[in-house]
Design a protein around this motif. Structure first.
Motif, mmCIF file in Angstrom:
data_model
loop_
_atom_site.group_PDB
_atom_site.id
_atom_site.type_symbol
_atom_site.label_atom_id
_atom_site.label_comp_id
_atom_site.label_asym_id
_atom_site.label_seq_id
_atom_site.Cartn_x
_atom_site.Cartn_y
_atom_site.Cartn_z
ATOM 1 N N VAL A 1 -28.596 -30.806 2.347
ATOM 2 C CA VAL A 1 -27.486 -31.750 2.390
ATOM 3 C C VAL A 1 -27.665 -32.577 3.652
ATOM 4 C CG1 VAL A 1 -24.981 -32.023 2.447
ATOM 5 C CG2 VAL A 1 -25.997 -30.081 1.235
ATOM 6 N N GLY A 2 -28.190 -33.782 3.498
ATOM 7 C CA GLY A 2 -28.500 -34.613 4.665
ATOM 8 C C GLY A 2 -29.581 -33.937 5.490
ATOM 9 N N ASN A 3 -29.279 -33.682 6.754
ATOM 10 C CA ASN A 3 -30.228 -33.006 7.633
ATOM 11 C C ASN A 3 -29.992 -31.497 7.690
ATOM 12 O OD1 ASN A 3 -31.512 -35.377 8.329
ATOM 13 N ND2 ASN A 3 -30.173 -35.760 10.081
ATOM 14 N N SER A 4 -29.021 -31.022 6.945
ATOM 15 C CA SER A 4 -28.676 -29.598 6.965
ATOM 16 C C SER A 4 -29.269 -28.882 5.763
ATOM 17 C CB SER A 4 -27.161 -29.414 6.927
ATOM 18 O OG SER A 4 -26.562 -30.048 8.024
ATOM 19 N N ALA A 5 -29.554 -27.617 5.959
ATOM 20 C CA ALA A 5 -29.999 -26.758 4.858
ATOM 21 C C ALA A 5 -28.968 -25.654 4.695
ATOM 22 C CB ALA A 5 -31.361 -26.166 5.168
ATOM 23 N N LEU A 6 -28.408 -25.554 3.502
ATOM 24 C CA LEU A 6 -27.431 -24.514 3.212
ATOM 25 C C LEU A 6 -28.053 -23.487 2.285
ATOM 26 C CD1 LEU A 6 -24.270 -26.699 2.617
ATOM 27 C CD2 LEU A 6 -24.874 -25.411 4.664
ATOM 28 N N ALA B 1 -36.376 -17.582 -2.792
ATOM 29 C CA ALA B 1 -35.326 -17.261 -3.766
ATOM 30 C C ALA B 1 -34.820 -18.495 -4.494
ATOM 31 C CB ALA B 1 -34.162 -16.576 -3.055
ATOM 32 N N GLY B 2 -35.152 -19.669 -3.992
ATOM 33 C CA GLY B 2 -34.631 -20.896 -4.576
ATOM 34 C C GLY B 2 -33.164 -21.098 -4.241
ATOM 35 N N ALA B 3 -32.744 -20.599 -3.086
ATOM 36 C CA ALA B 3 -31.335 -20.633 -2.696
ATOM 37 C C ALA B 3 -31.039 -21.664 -1.618
ATOM 38 C CB ALA B 3 -30.914 -19.251 -2.209
ATOM 39 N N PHE C 1 -29.275 -15.705 -2.974
ATOM 40 C CA PHE C 1 -30.038 -14.990 -1.952
ATOM 41 C C PHE C 1 -29.910 -13.477 -2.130
ATOM 42 C CE2 PHE C 1 -30.605 -13.282 2.370
ATOM 43 C CZ PHE C 1 -31.823 -13.845 2.689
ATOM 44 N N GLU C 2 -28.694 -12.995 -2.388
ATOM 45 C CA GLU C 2 -28.482 -11.559 -2.559
ATOM 46 C C GLU C 2 -29.130 -11.036 -3.836
ATOM 47 O OE1 GLU C 2 -24.370 -10.563 -2.079
ATOM 48 O OE2 GLU C 2 -24.366 -11.173 0.016
ATOM 49 N N LYS C 3 -29.086 -11.820 -4.907
ATOM 50 C CA LYS C 3 -29.769 -11.411 -6.142
ATOM 51 C C LYS C 3 -31.265 -11.260 -5.895
ATOM 52 C CE LYS C 3 -26.606 -13.338 -9.521
ATOM 53 N NZ LYS C 3 -26.426 -14.374 -10.549
ATOM 54 N N TYR C 4 -31.830 -12.190 -5.127
ATOM 55 C CA TYR C 4 -33.261 -12.124 -4.808
ATOM 56 C C TYR C 4 -33.562 -10.899 -3.953
ATOM 57 C CZ TYR C 4 -37.865 -13.572 -3.151
ATOM 58 O OH TYR C 4 -39.205 -13.618 -2.849
ATOM 59 N N LEU C 5 -32.712 -10.602 -2.977
ATOM 60 C CA LEU C 5 -32.935 -9.445 -2.112
ATOM 61 C C LEU C 5 -32.897 -8.133 -2.895
ATOM 62 C CD1 LEU C 5 -30.945 -10.164 1.168
ATOM 63 C CD2 LEU C 5 -33.404 -10.234 0.813
ATOM 64 N N GLU C 6 -32.055 -8.058 -3.919
ATOM 65 C CA GLU C 6 -31.951 -6.832 -4.726
ATOM 66 C C GLU C 6 -33.263 -6.483 -5.414
ATOM 67 O OE1 GLU C 6 -29.627 -4.440 -5.135
ATOM 68 O OE2 GLU C 6 -28.559 -5.412 -3.495
ATOM 69 N N ARG C 7 -34.133 -7.452 -5.608
ATOM 70 C CA ARG C 7 -35.432 -7.179 -6.228
ATOM 71 C C ARG C 7 -36.297 -6.273 -5.349
ATOM 72 N NH1 ARG C 7 -37.954 -12.800 -7.243
ATOM 73 N NH2 ARG C 7 -39.738 -11.468 -7.658
ATOM 74 N N PHE C 8 -36.026 -6.248 -4.054
ATOM 75 C CA PHE C 8 -36.844 -5.482 -3.114
ATOM 76 C C PHE C 8 -36.220 -4.140 -2.748
ATOM 77 C CE2 PHE C 8 -37.732 -9.973 -2.420
ATOM 78 C CZ PHE C 8 -39.085 -9.972 -2.655
ATOM 79 N N ARG C 9 -35.146 -3.793 -3.385
ATOM 80 C CA ARG C 9 -34.464 -2.535 -3.084
ATOM 81 C C ARG C 9 -35.340 -1.355 -3.471
ATOM 82 N NH1 ARG C 9 -29.862 0.364 -6.072
ATOM 83 N NH2 ARG C 9 -29.087 1.726 -4.448
ATOM 84 N N GLU C 10 -35.455 -0.408 -2.569
ATOM 85 C CA GLU C 10 -36.236 0.798 -2.836
ATOM 86 C C GLU C 10 -35.310 1.914 -3.280
ATOM 87 O OE1 GLU C 10 -38.612 1.920 0.477
ATOM 88 O OE2 GLU C 10 -39.711 0.036 0.493
ATOM 89 N N ILE D 1 -34.938 -15.890 7.467
ATOM 90 C CA ILE D 1 -33.964 -16.091 6.399
ATOM 91 C C ILE D 1 -34.262 -17.379 5.631
ATOM 92 C CG2 ILE D 1 -32.115 -17.323 7.602
ATOM 93 C CD1 ILE D 1 -30.180 -15.398 6.184
ATOM 94 N N ILE D 2 -34.740 -18.415 6.306
ATOM 95 C CA ILE D 2 -35.086 -19.660 5.628
ATOM 96 C C ILE D 2 -36.277 -19.448 4.703
ATOM 97 C CG2 ILE D 2 -35.986 -21.990 5.991
ATOM 98 C CD1 ILE D 2 -34.150 -22.176 8.423
ATOM 99 N N VAL D 3 -37.279 -18.699 5.166
ATOM 100 C CA VAL D 3 -38.449 -18.416 4.332
ATOM 101 C C VAL D 3 -38.036 -17.657 3.071
ATOM 102 C CG1 VAL D 3 -40.597 -17.093 4.228
ATOM 103 C CG2 VAL D 3 -40.093 -18.469 6.239
#
Length: 94
Positions: free
Chosen positions: A48-53, A42-44, A59-68, A35-37
């Motif tokens: 924030v500090g040591n955390s990645a949000l 996706a540029g999502a 993310f969902e817009k990017y995933l829609e590009r792969f919809r078959e 999911i991080i990759v």
């Protein structure tokens, strides 16, 4: 016993805009590392500090590009399904 997380379809009405990798893995059903990759592609990802949000909207817009697109089942599969339903119906009438 109840689960410590809910299904994505149950939570979509009050979905968070930003999730961490662990929450994203539960929601989308893929591993934390994957999911991080994908989120980086996706540029999502927001650091924030040591955390990645992860921004779920991007993310969902990017995933829609792969919809078959949906495909029809092969004819031999349709024929088997028709035969099964016909035999069930005739079996009920006897």
């Amino acid at each position: 016993m109840s689960y410590s997380y809910k299904c994505y379809s149950d939570t979509k009405d009050f979905m968070k805009k930003f999730v961490n990798a662990e929450e994203g893995a539960i929601i989308y059903g893929i591993s934390k590392s994957r999911i991080i990759v994908i989120a980086r592609e996706a540029g999502a990802v927001y650091k924030v500090g040591n955390s990645a949000l992860i921004n779920t909207e991007l993310f969902e817009k990017y995933l829609e590009r792969f919809r078959e697109p949906a495909r029809e089942l092969p004819k031999h599969t349709w024929n088997k399904l028709k035969e099964m339903t016909n035999t069930q119906k005739t079996g009920e009438n006897s």
